[in-house]
Design an enzyme around this catalytic site. Structure first.
Site, PDB file in Angstrom:
ATOM      1  N   GLU A 144      32.448   0.029  -7.350  1.00 29.78           N
ATOM      2  CA  GLU A 144      33.173   0.331  -6.114  1.00 29.78           C
ATOM      3  C   GLU A 144      32.244  -0.093  -4.993  1.00 29.78           C
ATOM      4  O   GLU A 144      31.623   0.723  -4.327  1.00 29.78           O
ATOM      5  CB  GLU A 144      33.527   1.819  -6.059  1.00 29.78           C
ATOM      6  CG  GLU A 144      34.737   2.144  -5.193  1.00 29.78           C
ATOM      7  CD  GLU A 144      34.427   2.187  -3.705  1.00 29.78           C
ATOM      8  OE1 GLU A 144      33.873   1.196  -3.179  1.00 29.78           O
ATOM      9  OE2 GLU A 144      34.749   3.197  -3.083  1.00 29.78           O
ATOM     10  N   GLU A 153      30.019  -5.559   1.944  1.00 26.50           N
ATOM     11  CA  GLU A 153      28.868  -4.762   1.510  1.00 26.50           C
ATOM     12  C   GLU A 153      28.055  -5.474   0.430  1.00 26.50           C
ATOM     13  O   GLU A 153      27.274  -4.848  -0.276  1.00 26.50           O
ATOM     14  CB  GLU A 153      29.342  -3.396   1.012  1.00 26.50           C
ATOM     15  CG  GLU A 153      29.876  -2.501   2.117  1.00 26.50           C
ATOM     16  CD  GLU A 153      30.236  -1.111   1.634  1.00 26.50           C
ATOM     17  OE1 GLU A 153      30.126  -0.855   0.418  1.00 26.50           O
ATOM     18  OE2 GLU A 153      30.641  -0.287   2.468  1.00 26.50           O
TER      19      GLU A 153
END
Length: 685
Positions: A144, A153
């Protein structure tokens, strides 16, 4: 151990030396994180659980041991799901030490320590082998690592490394794939967040500098709760387009690439903005899907999941482009390892090479003004309010000084015939930007830009003149909470010796307002979770609570409430006034009282904002601008963030009182020496 930290006070402008615990930074990171929001995302959690169960089942059906690698484990939730689904062992990687420690405790509390090993490293530092972090390579990859942009990210480099070094030759992945969607639109409102529009004045138009017109803008994505954007605010020019997919069960590459998609325009208009979101398939068949699509894509509003850790993206094209209905165009998504951006071509010709490079601001405006500030400067109604107010105070003999960052008030003052105008800018980039704006409009000699702080100005800076009119919006780039713009008051105080005895100050004053509210969804980000999909994550709740108590439990936090629907349960009230015509006082200003709740509902918190009294007749609000009579739905000023003070006693499902409060008591104190407002709210039952 205590350490001294130097911080610029956003209200006073002074450097404050504050004694902090050595662990302050990570407490702050935990307190402001989205961990609680993710744990409350039931749709996400259920889909991950289903996908993990299916992946473990497929591996077991092949007669293999299920060895799981969970990158960015957080609480360890997905690892516990994997072991419960039948995985033989799981390596849970978490680089953030406090989070890793919490995961160890949560895994132990749920009885999975024998099968889950938590590794406190970045995934690129993990070793495999008899003496390594992992005894063997994994055949199930669970992650995730996504943000609103999907790859922002560092998901692609992490996947790329893990698949090369930590996974077996073939593996199952949860999620299995991700798909990015885009839709081309025309939107004056959204475009106003990226470009400065011409300012139409009675004395002529003020135009932006040509550099701003051609600048591709800020490199960072604009992520918002797109569902809260009124459909009337944009015109659809294309179907929803599938622009690219990433298959996580195959080798992923983080190399820069482009994804062109041809489409036929649905309508004629100005192509300005790309709306984008993604979805993830948890299994190869695509039968378990978690989507970030906005609410208007759903058949019924009841089925729309709410989440704040994943939203939707707004991308601005490098330049506006006219398209005609029925015209074939090519929308290209460009990506590198961390970023996505778009370009539009009206033919099948090769894309402009410039578009292959990540957009970077070269005009200075996108560095000086954030997107909300662009929108504020382009707000014609707001500009007209300031123009009407300035009409009442600016005369041909006025010597004006503007104290606000990147403000257009000097232009308005000039159009009203002020004799001389000065404006303060806090940064060299802003100084350069405003000088260019004034010069291109032939105002360079009429408006002087001073790159100084108010307390460093001397009479010579004003050519031995006294300031007869001090003006401000006020707005400063350092502000986080509404009252941080009281920096204007501190500047006015520092300038006292440079002000004429009869100096007019605009705004005359500011006032702090508050209302008690029930949030539709925002309360979830601060609500304890307890049990999540059958797993006890209360240790995480305690960790967040401790970090909040460490510093922020008695503080408001900034949120753009136009994105987060809420209902007013009380009438809004004014709790404190700050008189700008006088210097900042030395004594504290205190206010206390209660908010009587006039509507039923769960009172999640109080919202605070500032109202500025420009003149006796004209005020501007940076917060509440309307309440519906019956249900109390709030309408918020869209260009500033409001302060939200959450009530912890009501946010905790385990401690919610049986009856609703009848009122909320408050105590608010303005401390001039610190430039801070301390507050306490208590629901009364």
């Amino acid at each position: 151990m205590k350490v001294f930290c130097g911080r610029v006070n956003p209200t006073t402008g002074a450097m404050d030396w504050v004694e902090e615990d050595e662990h302050y930074d990570y407490h702050q990171e935990i307190a402001r994180s989205s961990y609680a929001d993710m744990l409350h995302d039931k749709d996400r959690n259920e889909k991950y659980y289903q996908g993990i169960c299916a992946a473990v089942r497929r591996v077991k059906q092949r007669g293999q041991e299920a060895v799981v690698l969970d990158i960015g484990t957080g609480t360890g939730l997905l690892s516990m799901m994997a072991v419960t689904a039948g995985a033989d062992c799981c390596y849970a990687i978490e680089v953030f030490k406090p989070m890793s420690d919490a995961a160890v405790q949560i895994v132990k509390a749920n009885g999975f320590s024998d099968k889950i090993k938590v590794i406190n490293k970045h995934s690129t530092e993990v070793t495999v082998g008899p003496d390594g972090d992992m005894k063997t390579k994994a055949n199930i990859l669970i992650t995730e690592l996504f943000d609103t942009e999907l790859i922002g990210e560092g998901a692609l480099p992490s996947y790329e490394h893990a698949q090369h070094n930590l996974m077996q030759e073939t593996w199952e992945a949860v999620p299995h794939r991700a798909t990015v969607f885009a839709q081309l639109v025309e939107s004056t409102r959204l475009w106003s967040w990226n470009k400065l529009f011409p300012l139409n004045l009675e004395t002529g138009d003020i135009k932006p500098h040509p550099e701003l017109e051609t600048c591709p803008g800020a490199p960072s994505v604009c992520d918002i709760q797109l569902s809260q954007l009124n459909p009337r605010d944009f015109k659809i020019l294309s179907e929803v387009l599938c622009v690219f997919r990433v298959d996580f069960s195959c080798q992923v590459s983080s190399a820069p690439t482009s994804h062109p998609v041809h489409f036929t325009s649905l309508a004629s208009g100005a192509a300005q903005v790309v709306l984008s979101w993604w979805e993830i398939d948890m299994d190869p068949d695509g039968s378990i899907t978690c989507t970030m699509q906005p609410s208007w894509m759903y058949e019924t509003q009841q089925s729309v999941p709410w989440r704040d850790h994943w939203m939707q993206c707004v991308y601005f094209l490098p330049k506006e482009c006219s398209v005609t209905q029925g015209e074939v165009c090519c929308l290209t998504a460009h990506q590198d390892d961390y970023c996505v951006w778009y370009s539009l071509n009206k033919s099948s010709a090769e894309n402009d090479p410039v578009c292959r490079e990540r957009p970077t601001c070269h005009c200075g405006a996108h560095i000086t003004w954030n997107r909300a500030r662009f929108g504020e400067l382009n707000d014609r109604h707001r500009t007209q309010q300031y123009f009407e107010a300035l009409k009442k105070v600016v005369t041909p003999s006025s010597t004006c000084l503007c104290v606000s960052d990147g403000s257009l008030l000097p232009v308005l003052a000039h159009s009203l015939g002020a004799k001389q105008i000065y404006t303060l800018e806090s940064s060299s980039i802003a100084q350069h930007l405003m000088k260019k704006l004034f010069q291109v409009n032939h105002l360079g000699e009429k408006i002087q830009v001073l790159h100084k702080s108010a307390d460093s100005l001397i009479t010579a800076d004003f050519e031995d003149r006294k300031i007869s009119t001090l003006i401000g919006e006020p707005f400063f780039t350092t502000n986080l909470l509404p009252w941080h713009n009281l920096y204007f008051w501190y500047s006015r105080t520092a300038l006292s010796t440079n002000l004429a005895k009869d100096c007019t100050v605009l705004p005359l004053s500011a006032s702090l307002h508050v209302v008690a509210v029930e949030f539709k969804d925002l309360w979830r980000i601060r609500s304890p979770c307890g049990m999540c999909e059958g797993f006890d994550v209360s240790i995480m709740d305690k960790m967040i609570k401790n970090s909040l108590n460490f510093r922020e439990s008695q503080e408001a936090e900034p949120h753009p409430l136009w994105e987060y629907p809420c209902r007013a349960l009380s009438e809004p009230i004014q709790v404190m006034t700050f008189n700008f015509t006088e210097p900042v006082p030395t004594e504290e200003i205190r206010a206390s009282g209660s908010l009587n709740l006039v509507r039923s509902g769960q009172c999640h918190g109080a919202v605070l904002w500032m109202v500025y009294e420009l003149t006796k007749e004209i005020t501007v609000s940076t917060g509440l601008i309307g309440i519906s009579e019956e249900m109390g739905e709030c309408q918020w000023y869209p260009h500033r963030k409001q302060g939200v003070y959450f009530f912890s006693s009501i946010l905790n499902p385990q401690t919610i009182p049986a009856q609703s409060p009848s009122s909320v008591s408050y105590s608010v104190t303005f401390i001039p020496k610190e430039g801070d407002i301390r507050m306490c709210f208590e629901p009364d039952f």
